[in-house]
Write a protein that holds these residues in place. Sequence first.
Motif, PDB file in Angstrom:
ATOM      1  N   ILE A   1     -14.452  -4.369   2.266  1.00 52.47           N
ATOM      2  CA  ILE A   1     -13.901  -3.034   1.566  1.00 52.47           C
ATOM      3  C   ILE A   1     -14.443  -3.444   0.148  1.00 52.47           C
ATOM      4  CG2 ILE A   1     -11.633  -2.881   2.708  1.00 52.47           C
ATOM      5  CD1 ILE A   1     -10.108  -4.313   0.663  1.00 52.47           C
TER       6      ILE A   1
ATOM      7  N   PRO B   1     -11.167  -8.809 -13.196  1.00 54.11           N
ATOM      8  CA  PRO B   1     -10.590  -7.391 -13.403  1.00 54.11           C
ATOM      9  C   PRO B   1     -10.851  -6.306 -12.627  1.00 54.11           C
ATOM     10  CG  PRO B   1      -9.934  -8.454 -15.697  1.00 54.11           C
ATOM     11  CD  PRO B   1     -11.524  -9.229 -14.789  1.00 54.11           C
TER      12      PRO B   1
ATOM     13  N   LEU C   1      -3.499  -3.029 -17.235  1.00 53.77           N
ATOM     14  CA  LEU C   1      -3.001  -1.883 -16.140  1.00 53.77           C
ATOM     15  C   LEU C   1      -1.696  -1.142 -16.604  1.00 53.77           C
ATOM     16  CD1 LEU C   1      -0.889  -3.562 -15.129  1.00 53.77           C
ATOM     17  CD2 LEU C   1      -2.125  -4.984 -13.730  1.00 53.77           C
ATOM     18  N   CYS C   2      -1.671  -0.254 -15.936  1.00 58.39           N
ATOM     19  CA  CYS C   2      -0.800   0.618 -15.791  1.00 58.39           C
ATOM     20  C   CYS C   2       0.364   0.561 -14.870  1.00 58.39           C
ATOM     21  CB  CYS C   2      -1.333   2.163 -16.094  1.00 58.39           C
ATOM     22  SG  CYS C   2       0.503   2.957 -15.757  1.00 58.39           S
ATOM     23  N   GLU C   3       1.938   0.025 -15.190  1.00 57.91           N
ATOM     24  CA  GLU C   3       2.961  -0.572 -14.752  1.00 57.91           C
ATOM     25  C   GLU C   3       3.409   0.819 -13.689  1.00 57.91           C
ATOM     26  OE1 GLU C   3       4.678  -2.330 -17.910  1.00 57.91           O
ATOM     27  OE2 GLU C   3       5.349  -3.917 -16.885  1.00 57.91           O
TER      28      GLU C   3
ATOM     29  N   ALA D   1      -4.684  -8.853 -10.947  1.00 56.53           N
ATOM     30  CA  ALA D   1      -4.888  -7.511 -10.809  1.00 56.53           C
ATOM     31  C   ALA D   1      -4.617  -7.702  -9.342  1.00 56.53           C
ATOM     32  CB  ALA D   1      -6.656  -7.931 -10.857  1.00 56.53           C
TER      33      ALA D   1
ATOM     34  N   ALA E   1       0.161  -1.046  -5.786  1.00 56.18           N
ATOM     35  CA  ALA E   1      -0.392   0.095  -5.796  1.00 56.18           C
ATOM     36  C   ALA E   1      -0.802   0.116  -3.401  1.00 56.18           C
ATOM     37  CB  ALA E   1      -2.116   0.222  -5.484  1.00 56.18           C
TER      38      ALA E   1
ATOM     39  N   LEU F   1       6.246  -2.239  -9.977  1.00 58.74           N
ATOM     40  CA  LEU F   1       5.653  -3.175 -10.172  1.00 58.74           C
ATOM     41  C   LEU F   1       6.445  -3.652 -11.844  1.00 58.74           C
ATOM     42  CD1 LEU F   1       3.080  -5.672 -11.035  1.00 58.74           C
ATOM     43  CD2 LEU F   1       2.313  -2.993 -11.347  1.00 58.74           C
TER      44      LEU F   1
ATOM     45  N   ALA G   1     -11.420  -7.239  -8.428  1.00 54.75           N
ATOM     46  CA  ALA G   1     -10.193  -6.731  -7.998  1.00 54.75           C
ATOM     47  C   ALA G   1      -9.907  -5.107  -7.431  1.00 54.75           C
ATOM     48  CB  ALA G   1      -8.522  -7.448  -8.572  1.00 54.75           C
ATOM     49  N   ARG G   2     -10.548  -3.907  -9.053  1.00 58.89           N
ATOM     50  CA  ARG G   2     -10.121  -3.034  -8.479  1.00 58.89           C
ATOM     51  C   ARG G   2     -11.020  -2.084  -8.004  1.00 58.89           C
ATOM     52  NH1 ARG G   2      -7.964  -4.829 -13.286  1.00 58.89           N
ATOM     53  NH2 ARG G   2      -5.510  -4.308 -13.263  1.00 58.89           N
ATOM     54  N   MET G   3     -12.302  -2.811  -7.603  1.00 56.30           N
ATOM     55  CA  MET G   3     -13.044  -2.831  -6.804  1.00 56.30           C
ATOM     56  C   MET G   3     -12.999  -1.397  -5.392  1.00 56.30           C
ATOM     57  SD  MET G   3     -15.958  -1.128  -8.475  1.00 56.30           S
ATOM     58  CE  MET G   3     -16.174  -1.680  -9.528  1.00 56.30           C
ATOM     59  N   PRO G   4     -12.181  -2.297  -5.100  1.00 55.93           N
ATOM     60  CA  PRO G   4     -11.864  -1.612  -3.485  1.00 55.93           C
ATOM     61  C   PRO G   4     -11.092  -0.310  -3.775  1.00 55.93           C
ATOM     62  CG  PRO G   4     -11.523  -3.896  -3.254  1.00 55.93           C
ATOM     63  CD  PRO G   4     -11.646  -3.362  -4.871  1.00 55.93           C
TER      64      PRO G   4
ATOM     65  N   GLU H   1      -1.640  -6.011  -8.861  1.00 52.64           N
ATOM     66  CA  GLU H   1      -1.006  -4.660  -9.244  1.00 52.64           C
ATOM     67  C   GLU H   1      -2.259  -4.134  -8.153  1.00 52.64           C
ATOM     68  OE1 GLU H   1      -4.599  -2.828 -11.318  1.00 52.64           O
ATOM     69  OE2 GLU H   1      -3.381  -0.659 -12.020  1.00 52.64           O
TER      70      GLU H   1
ATOM     71  N   ARG I   1     -13.531   2.711  -5.282  1.00 55.35           N
ATOM     72  CA  ARG I   1     -14.130   3.133  -4.422  1.00 55.35           C
ATOM     73  C   ARG I   1     -14.029   3.554  -2.932  1.00 55.35           C
ATOM     74  NH1 ARG I   1     -19.324   0.844  -2.667  1.00 55.35           N
ATOM     75  NH2 ARG I   1     -19.111  -1.594  -3.643  1.00 55.35           N
TER      76      ARG I   1
ATOM     77  N   GLN J   1       2.238   2.934 -12.829  1.00 51.98           N
ATOM     78  CA  GLN J   1       0.938   3.619 -11.547  1.00 51.98           C
ATOM     79  C   GLN J   1       0.185   2.252 -11.387  1.00 51.98           C
ATOM     80  OE1 GLN J   1      -0.355   7.495 -13.671  1.00 51.98           O
ATOM     81  NE2 GLN J   1      -1.341   8.287 -11.310  1.00 51.98           N
ATOM     82  N   PRO J   2       0.018   1.672 -10.518  1.00 53.14           N
ATOM     83  CA  PRO J   2      -0.586   0.959  -9.642  1.00 53.14           C
ATOM     84  C   PRO J   2      -1.975   1.170  -9.355  1.00 53.14           C
ATOM     85  CG  PRO J   2       1.690  -0.021  -9.606  1.00 53.14           C
ATOM     86  CD  PRO J   2       1.538   1.544  -9.701  1.00 53.14           C
ATOM     87  N   GLY J   3      -2.401   1.092  -9.704  1.00 49.98           N
ATOM     88  CA  GLY J   3      -4.714   1.101  -9.496  1.00 49.98           C
ATOM     89  C   GLY J   3      -4.414   3.046  -9.824  1.00 49.98           C
ATOM     90  N   LYS J   4      -3.877   3.463 -11.432  1.00 49.61           N
ATOM     91  CA  LYS J   4      -4.020   4.343 -11.950  1.00 49.61           C
ATOM     92  C   LYS J   4      -6.129   4.241 -12.292  1.00 49.61           C
ATOM     93  CE  LYS J   4      -3.118   7.080 -16.102  1.00 49.61           C
ATOM     94  NZ  LYS J   4      -3.952   7.145 -16.828  1.00 49.61           N
TER      95      LYS J   4
ATOM     96  N   TYR K   1     -14.441  -6.423  -1.834  1.00 49.29           N
ATOM     97  CA  TYR K   1     -13.582  -7.013  -2.422  1.00 49.29           C
ATOM     98  C   TYR K   1     -14.820  -8.361  -2.444  1.00 49.29           C
ATOM     99  CZ  TYR K   1      -9.238  -9.228  -4.481  1.00 49.29           C
ATOM    100  OH  TYR K   1      -8.562  -8.924  -5.363  1.00 49.29           O
TER     101      TYR K   1
END
Lengths: 353, 404
Positions: B91, A307, A273-275, B131, B138, B144, A310-313, B134, A316, A277-280, B93
Amino acid sequence: MTMDNHKTIGYACAYTPLALIHATGFRPYRILPNLDCPDQAGRLLHDNLCPHVKRILDRAMSKQLPDLAGMVFMNSCDAMRRLADAWRVVCPDMATICVDLPTTTSEKDIPVFESELKKLAGTLGDWYGRPLQPENLMESLRLYNELANAFERMRSRVQQGVMRNGAVLLQEAYLQAACTEPQAMLSRLKMLLTEKDQEQKSDMIPMYLFGNVLPDLEAFALFEASGARIVAEDLCTGSRAFAEVKMDFKKPGEMLAAYAKGLLQRQPCARTLCEAQPGKMAEDIVAAARRHQARGVIGYTVKFCDPYIARMPGIRAALKQEGIPFLLLEGDCTVRTMGQQKTRIEAFTEMLR
Amino acid sequence: MMKEYFDSLESGLQSAIAQGKGSPRKTYSLELARLGQRLYSGEHKVAWCGIAAPYDLLNAMEVTSCFVEFIGAMLASTGIVGDFIEATEQIGYSSDSCSYHRAVSGAAMKGLMPKPEFLIGTTCPCSGGLAVIEHLAAHFEKQLFVLHIPQNESREEVRHLAEQMRAMTSFVSKITGVPLDPDKLKSAIGKTNRTREIITQVYALARQVPSPINSKELSNFGIVMALFLGTDAGVTIAETYLEELQKRTQSMGSNPAKEKIRLLWVQNRIQFKNPIENLLEQEYGAKIVIDELNDITWDPIDNGDIYEGLARRSISIPFNGSIQKRITHLQKLAQDYRIDGAINPCNWGCRQGTGARGMIEEGFKAVGIPVLNLEVDCVDPRKFTEGQVKTRIEAFLEMVESRK
Ligand code: SF4
Ligand code: SF4
């Protein structure tokens, strides 16, 4: 050094420092989850672990492995760490190492990864019986970057649509490269690149594909048969494993640090992950889809991959906001489950016509 | 809503203690309620963190910090977690992930998590935990910082983590505008060491046969106490437990309590109300005498070398590193506490812990300890089938008893 005197080292993650393994005299060989072995991993690994690691362990339990001098694991996620643990139970006599891999890519992480690479170099040196020489590392880095550049040329042809069944051919080359000595692979790629242009069918829908582990050629054939032309992908069994490692150093003593930085700063998988830019990752996917002029995005993830889960929402939401249609496929990294998704892929492609 | 909840919890506990109806667990819960009050007051600088963060360092910097899983556990214990988990399902998850984390994400979505000043992620214990941190960074659009916890305790790895913790200190100061006061840090570390010393004695008493502790008193204790390190509250909680256990040990001397079966609980307890502990004690005379995380795995922190001491402590967490390290620790606890059996709840969604179920079981077998693997979700009560769990526990305890 000819290919014949290379002993083989197994690996399982796209972050593995292939050039370093190669420079110590070994041939890196990816243990892919694409062989059909009896399902036995459940004895040691719970059903809730990703099928990627369970299938790899199944290979070890079924003795479906090449003759390995050792196995290099990356501590890329909980599942990989558990794979390394279980491997030691299944193959107690095999030499193994689990290389720590920082989760972020900022300056503070570079020394951490550099010292892990040093440790790996020492261990591999012990396994091979000779220490790592800087000139060997330099040469292996050059080779792997040349290979990455050849792949880049091939990717660009696939994107232009001038290679019939381009995505399938490219994937086939990735699979070969994962298990082949780089010099030999380079020759093969060069030959492939001299082949004449052949237009793809014009009515196919350009799609961007991202995810983790999808080695199966048939899966790519299935996309094409469903009318989806994969113009670019970001998979750990695809482009991510063979992307250029950017190296910036002045003295030989700085080479390992530069390698650590170059590896960490390649296109990340969801475990990184990118500290700053979270959610990058969501933004990266939108940008890649735009850059490659894709009309839709397909995500392929193996089940139980935290990994990605958690990022899928966020992914999307970002695609929705940009008005980019998205199809998520979840599977077990084989074409079997892809087959069940055929109707969904076809419907998605149809919707975009 | 949460502020009111913690306010009423705090005043209820305080008046019970003032009326002489106190207990170590009430003191512990009182401090938790106070932490909740601070988190939700809107007056304190708040940081959401990963489990392996150095809370004493953050306490010394006057940041109210807490690991996010605390919220998941709290929502479960109050019986309202289902709504929050459901919200995350809407959403996209996946329900295959750890419910601690889904509950936290749901709470953030529904505005139930206070907005932090910043977030500190830790790579230990789990990829899912990092995760979700993070994801929250966001969501809240806050900065962070991630601590990469190395796998081993080699000098170099300790040094690297110590460096990261120093960088973290600068990061925190930059955001809060308050530099770290070295005297405050020393004082916090003094309290950490004092708490450590007292807890070591508490655990030594809990190890006795029969144990003066009951199955519920030390549940979640080791993991939650990390939040109070470096504070007076931490010392007070530890002292209250010690005094009570010393008293019990003395009075038990002539009249030992019944204790037929001694059990070890692997990883975390089930966080929602459930009948397991009562069933164990009342129907089978079986007692949970040790939880996996109720152990001191680190040395006192040397004032001359504070960051390295903090780094060593984070690396020493049993969930960090190879499973062999964790198994060795479990085997040691099994022997030290002379347990007869172990219960592993196998929280669905936990790759770190449940993922290694088979290897943990083998590890216990190697030292002659039978294990009951429950397949439950420790946070989401919607999947809990009481009858089935009861039947499995009963069968297990009968088997354990027959071996004695
Ligand atoms: S697919 Fe996901 S869970 Fe599996 S090894 Fe890769 S990152 Fe880890
Ligand atoms: S139960 Fe497992 S996945 Fe969940 S928070 Fe704990 S260690 Fe992480």
